[in-house]
Scaffold this motif. Structure first.
Motif, PDB file in Angstrom:
ATOM      1  N   ILE A 102      -0.037  -6.277   0.337  1.00 45.70           N
ATOM      2  CA  ILE A 102      -0.348  -7.612   0.863  1.00 45.70           C
ATOM      3  C   ILE A 102      -1.833  -7.918   0.695  1.00 45.70           C
ATOM      4  CG2 ILE A 102      -0.375  -9.052   2.937  1.00 45.70           C
ATOM      5  CD1 ILE A 102       2.082  -7.491   3.906  1.00 45.70           C
ATOM      6  N   LEU A 103      -2.689  -6.941   0.982  1.00 44.48           N
ATOM      7  CA  LEU A 103      -4.138  -7.141   0.830  1.00 44.48           C
ATOM      8  C   LEU A 103      -4.514  -7.402  -0.624  1.00 44.48           C
ATOM      9  CD1 LEU A 103      -5.571  -4.381   3.212  1.00 44.48           C
ATOM     10  CD2 LEU A 103      -5.615  -6.858   3.555  1.00 44.48           C
ATOM     11  N   LYS A 104      -3.839  -6.728  -1.527  1.00 43.84           N
ATOM     12  CA  LYS A 104      -4.122  -6.903  -2.960  1.00 43.84           C
ATOM     13  C   LYS A 104      -3.704  -8.286  -3.448  1.00 43.84           C
ATOM     14  CE  LYS A 104      -3.144  -4.853  -7.490  1.00 43.84           C
ATOM     15  NZ  LYS A 104      -2.396  -3.792  -8.234  1.00 43.84           N
ATOM     16  N   ASP A 105      -2.596  -8.798  -2.904  1.00 40.88           N
ATOM     17  CA  ASP A 105      -2.031 -10.067  -3.372  1.00 40.88           C
ATOM     18  C   ASP A 105      -2.680 -11.301  -2.753  1.00 40.88           C
ATOM     19  OD1 ASP A 105      -0.239  -8.611  -4.854  1.00 40.88           O
ATOM     20  OD2 ASP A 105       1.487  -8.994  -3.553  1.00 40.88           O
ATOM     21  N   ASN A 106      -3.331 -11.141  -1.593  1.00 38.24           N
ATOM     22  CA  ASN A 106      -3.756 -12.305  -0.826  1.00 38.24           C
ATOM     23  C   ASN A 106      -5.240 -12.261  -0.472  1.00 38.24           C
ATOM     24  OD1 ASN A 106      -0.958 -13.660  -0.003  1.00 38.24           O
ATOM     25  ND2 ASN A 106      -0.721 -11.443   0.181  1.00 38.24           N
ATOM     26  N   SER A 107      -5.813 -13.433  -0.351  1.00 31.52           N
ATOM     27  CA  SER A 107      -7.240 -13.552  -0.050  1.00 31.52           C
ATOM     28  C   SER A 107      -7.490 -13.598   1.457  1.00 31.52           C
ATOM     29  CB  SER A 107      -7.794 -14.825  -0.689  1.00 31.52           C
ATOM     30  OG  SER A 107      -7.124 -15.959  -0.173  1.00 31.52           O
ATOM     31  N   GLU A 108      -8.749 -13.516   1.837  1.00 32.19           N
ATOM     32  CA  GLU A 108      -9.126 -13.657   3.245  1.00 32.19           C
ATOM     33  C   GLU A 108      -8.677 -15.026   3.762  1.00 32.19           C
ATOM     34  OE1 GLU A 108     -13.287 -13.092   3.646  1.00 32.19           O
ATOM     35  OE2 GLU A 108     -13.251 -10.979   3.098  1.00 32.19           O
ATOM     36  N   ASN A 109      -8.444 -15.074   5.049  1.00 31.71           N
ATOM     37  CA  ASN A 109      -8.019 -16.301   5.740  1.00 31.71           C
ATOM     38  C   ASN A 109      -6.574 -16.706   5.431  1.00 31.71           C
ATOM     39  OD1 ASN A 109     -10.627 -16.602   6.920  1.00 31.71           O
ATOM     40  ND2 ASN A 109     -11.365 -17.510   4.996  1.00 31.71           N
ATOM     41  N   SER A 110      -5.840 -15.833   4.741  1.00 33.59           N
ATOM     42  CA  SER A 110      -4.402 -16.084   4.587  1.00 33.59           C
ATOM     43  C   SER A 110      -3.733 -15.898   5.945  1.00 33.59           C
ATOM     44  CB  SER A 110      -3.788 -15.114   3.565  1.00 33.59           C
ATOM     45  OG  SER A 110      -4.334 -15.310   2.286  1.00 33.59           O
ATOM     46  N   SER A 111      -2.552 -16.456   6.083  1.00 32.47           N
ATOM     47  CA  SER A 111      -1.851 -16.383   7.364  1.00 32.47           C
ATOM     48  C   SER A 111      -0.387 -16.040   7.145  1.00 32.47           C
ATOM     49  CB  SER A 111      -1.976 -17.720   8.101  1.00 32.47           C
ATOM     50  OG  SER A 111      -1.241 -17.701   9.302  1.00 32.47           O
TER      51      SER A 111
ATOM     52  N   SER B 217      -2.919  -4.688  12.451  1.00 38.29           N
ATOM     53  CA  SER B 217      -4.297  -4.205  12.555  1.00 38.29           C
ATOM     54  C   SER B 217      -4.963  -4.088  11.193  1.00 38.29           C
ATOM     55  CB  SER B 217      -4.342  -2.865  13.277  1.00 38.29           C
ATOM     56  OG  SER B 217      -3.585  -1.882  12.592  1.00 38.29           O
ATOM     57  N   THR B 218      -4.221  -3.630  10.188  1.00 39.32           N
ATOM     58  CA  THR B 218      -4.791  -3.471   8.844  1.00 39.32           C
ATOM     59  C   THR B 218      -5.139  -4.822   8.230  1.00 39.32           C
ATOM     60  OG1 THR B 218      -3.502  -1.448   8.483  1.00 39.32           O
ATOM     61  CG2 THR B 218      -4.413  -2.530   6.539  1.00 39.32           C
ATOM     62  N   LEU B 219      -4.227  -5.782   8.332  1.00 39.96           N
ATOM     63  CA  LEU B 219      -4.466  -7.095   7.736  1.00 39.96           C
ATOM     64  C   LEU B 219      -5.544  -7.868   8.492  1.00 39.96           C
ATOM     65  CD1 LEU B 219      -0.865  -8.312   6.772  1.00 39.96           C
ATOM     66  CD2 LEU B 219      -2.481  -6.900   5.483  1.00 39.96           C
TER      67      LEU B 219
ATOM     68  N   ALA C 173       9.522  -3.714  -2.584  1.00 39.00           N
ATOM     69  CA  ALA C 173      10.669  -2.813  -2.731  1.00 39.00           C
ATOM     70  C   ALA C 173      10.254  -1.359  -2.885  1.00 39.00           C
ATOM     71  CB  ALA C 173      11.516  -3.240  -3.927  1.00 39.00           C
ATOM     72  N   THR C 174       9.101  -1.116  -3.501  1.00 39.17           N
ATOM     73  CA  THR C 174       8.667   0.263  -3.756  1.00 39.17           C
ATOM     74  C   THR C 174       7.627   0.750  -2.753  1.00 39.17           C
ATOM     75  OG1 THR C 174       6.915  -0.483  -5.282  1.00 39.17           O
ATOM     76  CG2 THR C 174       9.080  -0.023  -6.226  1.00 39.17           C
ATOM     77  N   SER C 175       7.338  -0.040  -1.721  1.00 36.75           N
ATOM     78  CA  SER C 175       6.254   0.326  -0.802  1.00 36.75           C
ATOM     79  C   SER C 175       6.573   1.568   0.025  1.00 36.75           C
ATOM     80  CB  SER C 175       5.928  -0.851   0.120  1.00 36.75           C
ATOM     81  OG  SER C 175       7.073  -1.245   0.845  1.00 36.75           O
ATOM     82  N   GLY C 176       7.777   1.636   0.577  1.00 35.88           N
ATOM     83  CA  GLY C 176       8.183   2.839   1.297  1.00 35.88           C
ATOM     84  C   GLY C 176       7.787   2.910   2.758  1.00 35.88           C
ATOM     85  N   ASN C 177       6.638   2.335   3.117  1.00 39.57           N
ATOM     86  CA  ASN C 177       6.222   2.353   4.523  1.00 39.57           C
ATOM     87  C   ASN C 177       5.237   1.219   4.795  1.00 39.57           C
ATOM     88  OD1 ASN C 177       3.498   3.306   3.842  1.00 39.57           O
ATOM     89  ND2 ASN C 177       4.457   5.298   3.477  1.00 39.57           N
ATOM     90  N   ALA C 178       4.912   1.034   6.068  1.00 35.56           N
ATOM     91  CA  ALA C 178       4.061  -0.085   6.481  1.00 35.56           C
ATOM     92  C   ALA C 178       2.650   0.027   5.909  1.00 35.56           C
ATOM     93  CB  ALA C 178       4.012  -0.150   8.006  1.00 35.56           C
ATOM     94  N   GLU C 179       2.138   1.232   5.822  1.00 33.90           N
ATOM     95  CA  GLU C 179       0.778   1.423   5.299  1.00 33.90           C
ATOM     96  C   GLU C 179       0.682   0.968   3.849  1.00 33.90           C
ATOM     97  OE1 GLU C 179      -2.570   4.987   4.748  1.00 33.90           O
ATOM     98  OE2 GLU C 179      -0.634   5.412   5.679  1.00 33.90           O
ATOM     99  N   ASN C 180       1.640   1.380   3.027  1.00 38.78           N
ATOM    100  CA  ASN C 180       1.632   0.976   1.620  1.00 38.78           C
ATOM    101  C   ASN C 180       1.883  -0.525   1.467  1.00 38.78           C
ATOM    102  OD1 ASN C 180       1.177   3.588   0.748  1.00 38.78           O
ATOM    103  ND2 ASN C 180       3.340   4.051   0.468  1.00 38.78           N
ATOM    104  N   LEU C 181       2.746  -1.072   2.317  1.00 39.36           N
ATOM    105  CA  LEU C 181       3.006  -2.507   2.246  1.00 39.36           C
ATOM    106  C   LEU C 181       1.744  -3.295   2.587  1.00 39.36           C
ATOM    107  CD1 LEU C 181       5.061  -4.758   1.771  1.00 39.36           C
ATOM    108  CD2 LEU C 181       5.604  -4.680   4.216  1.00 39.36           C
ATOM    109  N   SER C 182       0.988  -2.819   3.550  1.00 45.10           N
ATOM    110  CA  SER C 182      -0.277  -3.482   3.908  1.00 45.10           C
ATOM    111  C   SER C 182      -1.215  -3.550   2.713  1.00 45.10           C
ATOM    112  CB  SER C 182      -0.950  -2.734   5.059  1.00 45.10           C
ATOM    113  OG  SER C 182      -0.176  -2.775   6.229  1.00 45.10           O
ATOM    114  N   LYS C 183      -1.268  -2.473   1.937  1.00 46.39           N
ATOM    115  CA  LYS C 183      -2.135  -2.433   0.755  1.00 46.39           C
ATOM    116  C   LYS C 183      -1.688  -3.472  -0.277  1.00 46.39           C
ATOM    117  CE  LYS C 183      -3.206   2.494   1.303  1.00 46.39           C
ATOM    118  NZ  LYS C 183      -3.024   3.862   0.745  1.00 46.39           N
TER     119      LYS C 183
END
Length: 249
Positions: free
Chosen positions: A115-124, A139-141, A103-113
């Protein structure tokens, strides 16, 4: 009362925010949408190997709602759902019955961060999107070994009435500025404004976010302001600041 042109579908939130600050609003929809690949989307929603869902546009949420069955897709109640902004979180809850993060991400770049913080490698993740989607999230994920399965669920096209709407707007009592809400909308509007003599192209241009602002600049136009958050109140603040600075100089 100054007249602000908002290039989006009609919105009570934006109308109220501007009216409360003594601005008249005019809504012009530059886009139209066609929903596609419904069967493909349904099949993917039934798969169990995704860790979550990414929904970055209102239209993607609407596409899901057209095929959504809470009993058939109950598996998604235990998975993470990500989106951009409070309005999209509310829409996901209303149409799909799911709680969304971002809700507070504001844009795709912040949302990517996030998602990366919440999830481990090999997530789908399943990523229902439009034909003009940004590649920021995939591309970021994927650079961090998180799989993003993008499925195009809607196509964005120019509203067939856009030129007529712009010509009517140009002949109306003078708007003070124009606000753009998507890169594709910017492109369609800019192209149509080149086809007839008008004063609209000289008005101050505002953007709801950075990607839209960059598109405006790439088309050779100046940016008067960018909303700090993709919210009505933030947009009003940007417009007010611009005119306050202009009138004070």
């Amino acid at each position: 009362m100054k007249k602000v042109v908002l290039f989006k579908c009609e919105s009570e939130d934006y109308q109220k925010a501007f009216n409360d600050n003594n601005y008249e609003t005019v809504f012009v929809e530059p886009l139209q949408f066609v929903f596609i690949n419904t069967d493909q989307l349904t099949a993917k929603l039934l798969q169990k190997d995704y860790d979550g869902l990414i929904l970055t546009s209102p239209r993607a949420i609407e596409a899901l709602s057209k095929t959504w069955d809470p009993q058939k897709f109950v598996i998604w109640n235990t998975k993470r759902v990500y989106t951009v902004g409070e309005a999209s979180c509310h829409k996901i809850k209303l149409l799909l019955g799911l709680e969304a993060l971002g809700a507070t991400s504001g844009n795709a770049e912040n949302l990517s961060k996030i998602i990366l913080k919440d999830n481990s490698e090999n997530s789908s993740f399943l990523f229902p999107c439009g034909n003009l989607r940004s590649e920021t999230i995939p591309s970021t994920l994927q650079a961090s070994d998180i799989t993003v399965d993008a499925v195009t669920v809607y196509e964005t096209k120019e509203n067939e009435n856009l030129k007529m709407d712009l010509m009517k707007l140009n002949n109306s009592e003078g708007p003070c500025c124009m606000v753009f809400f998507s890169p594709s909308g910017c492109e369609y509007i800019h192209r149509q404004l080149q086809t007839f003599s008008n004063e609209l192209k000289h008005l101050p241009h505002f953007a709801i976010g950075n990607s839209t602002a960059h598109k405006i600049e790439n088309l050779g136009m100046e940016i008067a302001g960018v909303a700090s958050k993709p919210k009505a109140d933030s947009l009003v603040e940007s417009v007010q600041k611009y005119f306050s600075d202009v009138e004070g100089s």
